[in-house]
Write a protein that holds these residues in place. Sequence first.
Motif, PDB file in Angstrom:
ATOM      1  N   PHE A  50      -9.850   9.050   5.285  1.00 56.06           N
ATOM      2  CA  PHE A  50      -9.944   7.967   4.350  1.00 56.06           C
ATOM      3  C   PHE A  50      -9.130   8.340   2.920  1.00 56.06           C
ATOM      4  N   ILE A  51      -9.701   9.624   2.440  1.00 55.11           N
ATOM      5  CA  ILE A  51      -9.504  10.046   1.185  1.00 55.11           C
ATOM      6  C   ILE A  51      -7.717  10.408   1.204  1.00 55.11           C
ATOM      7  N   THR A  52      -7.443  10.984   2.134  1.00 55.97           N
ATOM      8  CA  THR A  52      -6.072  11.757   2.276  1.00 55.97           C
ATOM      9  C   THR A  52      -5.248  10.440   2.433  1.00 55.97           C
ATOM     10  N   ARG A  53      -5.495   9.336   3.360  1.00 57.60           N
ATOM     11  CA  ARG A  53      -4.658   8.139   3.419  1.00 57.60           C
ATOM     12  C   ARG A  53      -4.469   7.621   2.043  1.00 57.60           C
ATOM     13  N   LYS A  54      -5.466   7.316   1.092  1.00 57.23           N
ATOM     14  CA  LYS A  54      -5.246   6.793  -0.105  1.00 57.23           C
ATOM     15  C   LYS A  54      -4.373   7.667  -1.002  1.00 57.23           C
ATOM     16  N   TRP A  55      -4.322   9.190  -0.676  1.00 60.18           N
ATOM     17  CA  TRP A  55      -3.583   9.882  -1.694  1.00 60.18           C
ATOM     18  C   TRP A  55      -2.024   9.915  -1.186  1.00 60.18           C
ATOM     19  N   VAL A  56      -1.906   9.776   0.197  1.00 60.38           N
ATOM     20  CA  VAL A  56      -0.368   9.622   0.937  1.00 60.38           C
ATOM     21  C   VAL A  56       0.214   7.944   0.550  1.00 60.38           C
ATOM     22  N   LEU A  57      -0.814   7.368   0.460  1.00 64.59           N
ATOM     23  CA  LEU A  57      -0.423   5.745  -0.069  1.00 64.59           C
ATOM     24  C   LEU A  57      -0.017   5.463  -1.635  1.00 64.59           C
ATOM     25  N   PRO A 131      -6.605   9.316  11.840  1.00 62.27           N
ATOM     26  CA  PRO A 131      -6.023   8.638  11.044  1.00 62.27           C
ATOM     27  C   PRO A 131      -5.653   7.075  11.445  1.00 62.27           C
ATOM     28  N   LEU A 132      -5.873   6.774  12.405  1.00 59.68           N
ATOM     29  CA  LEU A 132      -5.836   5.679  13.099  1.00 59.68           C
ATOM     30  C   LEU A 132      -6.994   4.728  12.589  1.00 59.68           C
ATOM     31  N   PHE A 133      -8.059   5.553  12.690  1.00 60.31           N
ATOM     32  CA  PHE A 133      -9.601   4.892  12.525  1.00 60.31           C
ATOM     33  C   PHE A 133      -9.592   4.302  11.102  1.00 60.31           C
ATOM     34  N   VAL A 134      -9.025   5.064  10.271  1.00 62.99           N
ATOM     35  CA  VAL A 134      -9.187   4.571   8.548  1.00 62.99           C
ATOM     36  C   VAL A 134      -8.098   3.812   8.492  1.00 62.99           C
ATOM     37  N   HIS A 135      -7.086   3.585   9.287  1.00 63.92           N
ATOM     38  CA  HIS A 135      -5.879   2.782   9.049  1.00 63.92           C
ATOM     39  C   HIS A 135      -5.955   1.328   9.125  1.00 63.92           C
ATOM     40  N   VAL A 136      -6.536   1.177  10.441  1.00 63.12           N
ATOM     41  CA  VAL A 136      -6.743  -0.429  11.003  1.00 63.12           C
ATOM     42  C   VAL A 136      -8.187  -0.517  11.460  1.00 63.12           C
ATOM     43  N   LYS A 137      -8.549  -1.755  11.639  1.00 62.92           N
ATOM     44  CA  LYS A 137      -9.994  -2.243  12.078  1.00 62.92           C
ATOM     45  C   LYS A 137      -9.543  -2.615  13.522  1.00 62.92           C
ATOM     46  N   GLU A 138      -9.972  -1.875  14.540  1.00 64.69           N
ATOM     47  CA  GLU A 138      -9.852  -2.305  16.049  1.00 64.69           C
ATOM     48  C   GLU A 138     -11.168  -2.066  16.649  1.00 64.69           C
ATOM     49  N   THR A 192      -2.373  13.471   8.083  1.00 64.11           N
ATOM     50  CA  THR A 192      -1.957  11.993   7.497  1.00 64.11           C
ATOM     51  C   THR A 192      -0.867  11.597   7.066  1.00 64.11           C
ATOM     52  N   LEU A 193      -0.017  12.649   6.438  1.00 61.96           N
ATOM     53  CA  LEU A 193       1.449  12.385   5.772  1.00 61.96           C
ATOM     54  C   LEU A 193       2.096  11.922   7.019  1.00 61.96           C
ATOM     55  N   PHE A 194       2.152  12.651   8.339  1.00 64.02           N
ATOM     56  CA  PHE A 194       3.034  12.280   9.213  1.00 64.02           C
ATOM     57  C   PHE A 194       2.487  11.130  10.382  1.00 64.02           C
ATOM     58  N   SER A 195       1.262  10.927  10.311  1.00 62.20           N
ATOM     59  CA  SER A 195       0.783   9.888  11.019  1.00 62.20           C
ATOM     60  C   SER A 195       0.999   8.562  10.359  1.00 62.20           C
ATOM     61  N   MET A 196       1.139   8.482   8.980  1.00 64.21           N
ATOM     62  CA  MET A 196       1.183   7.389   8.327  1.00 64.21           C
ATOM     63  C   MET A 196       2.806   6.954   8.606  1.00 64.21           C
ATOM     64  N   LYS A 197       3.534   7.877   8.592  1.00 59.16           N
ATOM     65  CA  LYS A 197       5.046   7.397   8.845  1.00 59.16           C
ATOM     66  C   LYS A 197       4.944   6.984  10.478  1.00 59.16           C
ATOM     67  N   ALA A 198       4.442   7.549  11.405  1.00 53.66           N
ATOM     68  CA  ALA A 198       4.431   6.928  12.872  1.00 53.66           C
ATOM     69  C   ALA A 198       3.792   5.643  12.713  1.00 53.66           C
ATOM     70  N   PHE A 199       2.734   5.545  11.861  1.00 49.54           N
ATOM     71  CA  PHE A 199       2.231   3.989  11.969  1.00 49.54           C
ATOM     72  C   PHE A 199       3.145   3.060  11.251  1.00 49.54           C
ATOM     73  N   ASP A 200       3.938   3.340  10.252  1.00 56.86           N
ATOM     74  CA  ASP A 200       4.831   2.738   9.489  1.00 56.86           C
ATOM     75  C   ASP A 200       5.812   2.123  10.434  1.00 56.86           C
ATOM     76  N   ARG A 201       6.457   3.128  11.354  1.00 63.14           N
ATOM     77  CA  ARG A 201       7.552   2.877  12.511  1.00 63.14           C
ATOM     78  C   ARG A 201       6.968   1.930  13.532  1.00 63.14           C
TER      79      ARG A 201
END
Length: 214
Positions: A50-57, A131-138, A192-201
């Motif tokens: 959750f924290i590393t996602r905030k930093w990447v964003l 990384p997906l768990f903290v990125h979206v609610k599913e 997180t860094l590369f997961s966020m790129k994958a999620f954006d894609r």
Amino acid sequence: MAQKELDDTILFKITDWIAKLAYVNLLWVGFTIMGGVVLGLFPATVALFFITRKWVLGEKPVSLVKSFFQAFREDFWKANAIGYSAGALGVFLFTDVFLASTLDNAFGFWLTFFFSVLFILFLTMVVFLFPLFVHVKESFYHYFKFAFLIGLSSLHYLLFIITGSALAIALFAMVPAAAIFFAASVFAMIITLFSMKAFDRVENRKRGDGSLAS
């Protein structure tokens, strides 16, 4: 003068990142222990991502401790359910690989190969799961489904994660003491860094053709 100011800025950013990574790593250890390890590991890991996602964003939590604790508390039981479900599946597949490898015949070879492929696919899914768990609610099931699909469709980002993690492991092997203070946070940051790129894609594709999967 300008060069000195630039050097000071770069030095400040480096030391700031070192301090933040060490601090959030300490929080991860502390909250894991606070949960009795067994119940604290996965909620603390979710809070770390959750924290590393905030930093990447590019977001800056007002208080790391407060943000970490909030993520730890809010998804405590769900994080444990997902973590231990993934762990149970991993143990099951690894056991199948081991048992199949004890069969000294052609059937054993192909059975080992089959379960090894399943285990590799499982590891691919796990990389993107938190990384997906903290990125979206599913829903519970969809976290596993989408992590698996994203992993399969983002193999180049998976390769970047593996490469970055291998470099980190090599660094920690040279300086073992650093692993105590940085291991969890560094690996979480790389993932997180590369997961966020994958999620954006995937999200860009989703906007283009309607959905990832139904």
